[in-house]
Design a protein around this motif. Structure first.
Motif, PDB file in Angstrom:
ATOM      1  N   GLY A 312       4.466 -11.300  -5.884  1.00 53.17           N
ATOM      2  CA  GLY A 312       3.176 -11.089  -5.228  1.00 53.17           C
ATOM      3  C   GLY A 312       2.691 -12.340  -4.518  1.00 53.17           C
ATOM      4  O   GLY A 312       1.950 -12.259  -3.546  1.00 53.17           O
ATOM      5  N   PRO A 337       5.038  -8.884  -0.228  1.00 54.47           N
ATOM      6  CA  PRO A 337       3.935  -8.142  -0.849  1.00 54.47           C
ATOM      7  C   PRO A 337       2.791  -7.943   0.148  1.00 54.47           C
ATOM      8  O   PRO A 337       2.453  -8.870   0.881  1.00 54.47           O
ATOM      9  N   THR A 338       2.226  -6.781   0.141  1.00 57.14           N
ATOM     10  CA  THR A 338       1.141  -6.448   1.063  1.00 57.14           C
ATOM     11  C   THR A 338      -0.011  -7.437   0.947  1.00 57.14           C
ATOM     12  O   THR A 338      -0.551  -7.893   1.956  1.00 57.14           O
ATOM     13  N   ARG A 339      -0.361  -7.804  -0.258  1.00 60.26           N
ATOM     14  CA  ARG A 339      -1.540  -8.656  -0.433  1.00 60.26           C
ATOM     15  C   ARG A 339      -1.318 -10.100   0.010  1.00 60.26           C
ATOM     16  O   ARG A 339      -2.268 -10.854   0.189  1.00 60.26           O
ATOM     17  N   PRO A 347       2.829  -0.474   5.625  1.00 55.51           N
ATOM     18  CA  PRO A 347       3.375  -0.472   4.266  1.00 55.51           C
ATOM     19  C   PRO A 347       4.787   0.120   4.207  1.00 55.51           C
ATOM     20  O   PRO A 347       5.168   0.911   5.054  1.00 55.51           O
ATOM     21  N   ARG A 351       6.207   2.558  -1.228  1.00 52.40           N
ATOM     22  CA  ARG A 351       5.946   1.308  -1.965  1.00 52.40           C
ATOM     23  C   ARG A 351       4.776   0.596  -1.298  1.00 52.40           C
ATOM     24  O   ARG A 351       4.952  -0.419  -0.610  1.00 52.40           O
ATOM     25  N   GLU A 353       2.687  -1.448  -2.191  1.00 51.63           N
ATOM     26  CA  GLU A 353       2.460  -2.855  -2.537  1.00 51.63           C
ATOM     27  C   GLU A 353       3.355  -3.796  -1.717  1.00 51.63           C
ATOM     28  O   GLU A 353       3.211  -5.018  -1.779  1.00 51.63           O
ATOM     29  N   VAL A 354       4.288  -3.187  -0.943  1.00 57.91           N
ATOM     30  CA  VAL A 354       5.196  -3.991  -0.119  1.00 57.91           C
ATOM     31  C   VAL A 354       4.951  -3.644   1.353  1.00 57.91           C
ATOM     32  O   VAL A 354       4.701  -2.492   1.691  1.00 57.91           O
ATOM     33  N   SER A 355       5.028  -4.661   2.227  1.00 58.28           N
ATOM     34  CA  SER A 355       4.799  -4.431   3.653  1.00 58.28           C
ATOM     35  C   SER A 355       6.106  -4.536   4.429  1.00 58.28           C
ATOM     36  O   SER A 355       7.057  -5.184   3.982  1.00 58.28           O
ATOM     37  N   GLU A 388     -10.616  -2.888   3.135  1.00 57.06           N
ATOM     38  CA  GLU A 388     -10.053  -3.632   1.999  1.00 57.06           C
ATOM     39  C   GLU A 388     -10.061  -5.146   2.227  1.00 57.06           C
ATOM     40  O   GLU A 388     -10.242  -5.930   1.306  1.00 57.06           O
TER      41      GLU A 388
END
Length: 445
Positions: A312, A337-339, A347, A351, A353-355, A388
């Motif tokens: 992450g 990781p997206t964040r 995205p 998944r 959470e992954v970009s 977000e």
RNA sequence: UCCUCGGUAGCUCAACUGGCAGAGCGACCGGCUGUUAACCGGUUGGUUGUAGGUUCGAGUCCUACCCGAGGAGCCA
């Protein structure tokens, strides 16, 4: 007066009487014989003044010449393997000379100097052989960039430098006064590029970009040049193909056209010769594993500390450096990781959470030279992301329009010119890759 | 913002546990027909970053500040 030639063409004039216009950059005095090292911007040549071959006045004047004096030399070009210079192997047997200006004592001598002193005299430092070589490589990198895009269906579209609001947060933006309203110096042309592709298909912007980051490292400038292509109907895989073709072309062009300069810089070109497609590709997940492995194996406690990370986290410089040491070629790391990345990245399917992002890391420890991604093309998802990330929707209304009128999958990236030049030249600091670097606490000269 | 290192001649640096501030390069003068950052001889060169303190005595020790370099974070 014989015809003026460029030093880079000297081999074509062997045996001829010619004129060279330039500056004295070094000299060696041997009594009745003087070796004057002259540069004209295109190269460096040795001019030999022999007492028997010139008038007493010219000989005396040559003796008195100071470093960086401007002059016009006439003489005969002759081949001599002992002659230094670039291209070298030829020298000028001087028959006449005219001094335009006898220079005052030049602060920068052909010897070692400290960083601060050199940076204070950047306007004079540019004249040195090393800086000459680096900045000629830079010019070639820029030409190769434009050549590649111009011959692969891209249209050059310039994006604004004065921009209304933050793309990626205001803390790293330089604020200016725009008739009473705040405006910011651009740190990316990407969002505008995304508008441009709907008119032109494939575009690239190329210009200076500004980051008010308080970074004080060898890999940061506050003003640097970035080229950003953007491609309609392009997914992440296709983007990676473009990146490896593009970067390979830049490197191979420099090897072909700037061999003298790379040689002068004592660059070991064996790694550069290997820069051909395809590049190795590893996922972020795999890369995290590799870093963890390196961390396990190292005996160095400081390094172990620096390499600590969790899934992450984005990679820092130490991670990138260690990672790239495992590869001989540039490596494409995808699926961050997206964040850890920007709001506009598509995205990964199934998944979230992954970009669909990709960084290109240069080998030999040079690290990230490209950051790119597939962009979000869905209107609702983009709205959600703005929320977000806490970004004001009003500022992005025009950007949202692009998802209302014929939205398509599209991707793009940004390549940092200075980091690329630094890697190709094998430098240890970005400050030498641009004529007048702008850094934290350095806006002069 | 944080961590580490540094600031002495125009430049690059030296000066031991506090005891005469030095060298090389450059510049200037002289010598030398093949130098590559030449070499040989001579001349020239100082507010030791700033302010304060300790001491018989500070470039050296202490305090604060200024400036620079490298790194972290952030990023291309």
């Amino acid at each position: 007066m014989p015809d003026t030639i460029r030093i880079e063409d000297i081999a074509r004039h062997a045996g001829e009487e010619v004129t060279i216009k330039g500056w004295l950059f070094n000299r060696t005095d041997k009594g009745r014989l003087q070796f004057l090292q002259v540069r004209d911007g295109t190269g460096f040549v040795q001019c030999v003044v022999f007492k028997k071959e010139v008038s007493a006045e010219v000989f005396a004047e040559a003796r008195a010449l100071t470093q960086e004096s401007s002059l016009i030399m006439t003489g005969t070009v002759r081949e001599d393997s002992r002659a230094p210079g670039i291209p070298g192997g030829y020298e000028l047997g001087v028959t006449g000379m005219r001094v335009l200006q006898q220079a005052e004592e030049h602060p920068i001598q052909p010897k070692e100097h400290g960083v601060e002193f050199l940076m204070d005299h950047r306007h004079l430092w540019l004249r040195s052989q090393r800086q000459w070589a680096i900045l000629r490589v830079r010019a070639t990198v820029i030409r190769a960039i434009r050549d590649w895009f111009d011959t692969h269906g891209f249209v050059n579209m310039d994006t604004p430098i004065l921009t209304p609001a933050a793309c990626e947060g205001t803390t790293t933006l330089f604020e200016t006064d725009y008739f009473g309203e705040p405006a910011y110096l651009a740190q990316s042309g990407q969002l505008y590029n995304e508008a441009d592709i709907y008119a032109f298909g494939r575009v690239y912007c190329f210009g200076p970009t500004f980051r008010a980051e308080k970074s004080k490292t060898r890999r940061h400038l506050t003003e640097f040049w970035m080229v950003e292509p953007e491609v309609a109907f392009c997914d992440l895989d296709q983007l990676m193909e473009i990146e490896e073709q593009f970067v390979s072309y830049i490197v191979q062009t420099c090897l072909r056209d700037r061999a003298h300069e790379l040689d002068l810089l004592e660059r070991d070109t064996s790694y550069l010769e290997k820069v051909t497609p395809p590049f190795p590709r590893i996922s972020y997940d795999e890369a995290v594993g590799v870093v963890a492995e390196i961390r396990e194996q190292t005996e160095d406690e400081d390094l172990r500390q620096l390499l600590a990370m969790e899934w992450g986290d984005d990679f820092g410089s130490p991670h990138e450096t260690e990672l790239t040491k495992r590869f001989e070629k540039p490596v494409l790391v995808y699926g961050y990781p997206t964040r850890a990345k920007a709001f506009y990245m598509e995205p990964w399917p199934d998944r979230p959470e992954v970009s669909k992002s990709v960084d290109l890391l240069a080998p030999e420890g040079y690290g990230e030279i490209i950051g790119g991604s597939e962009r979000i093309s869905d209107y609702d998802l983009l709205i959600q992301r703005l929320r977000e990330w806490g970004l004001p929707r009003e500022a992005f209304e025009w950007y949202l329009d692009l998802r209302r009128y014929g939205s398509v999958p599209h991707s793009g990236f940004g390549l940092g010119v200075e980091r690329t030049v630094s890697w190709i030249c094998g430098l240890d600091h970005l400050r030498e890759t641009i004529p007048f670097p702008r850094m934290l606490k350095r806006v002069y000269p």
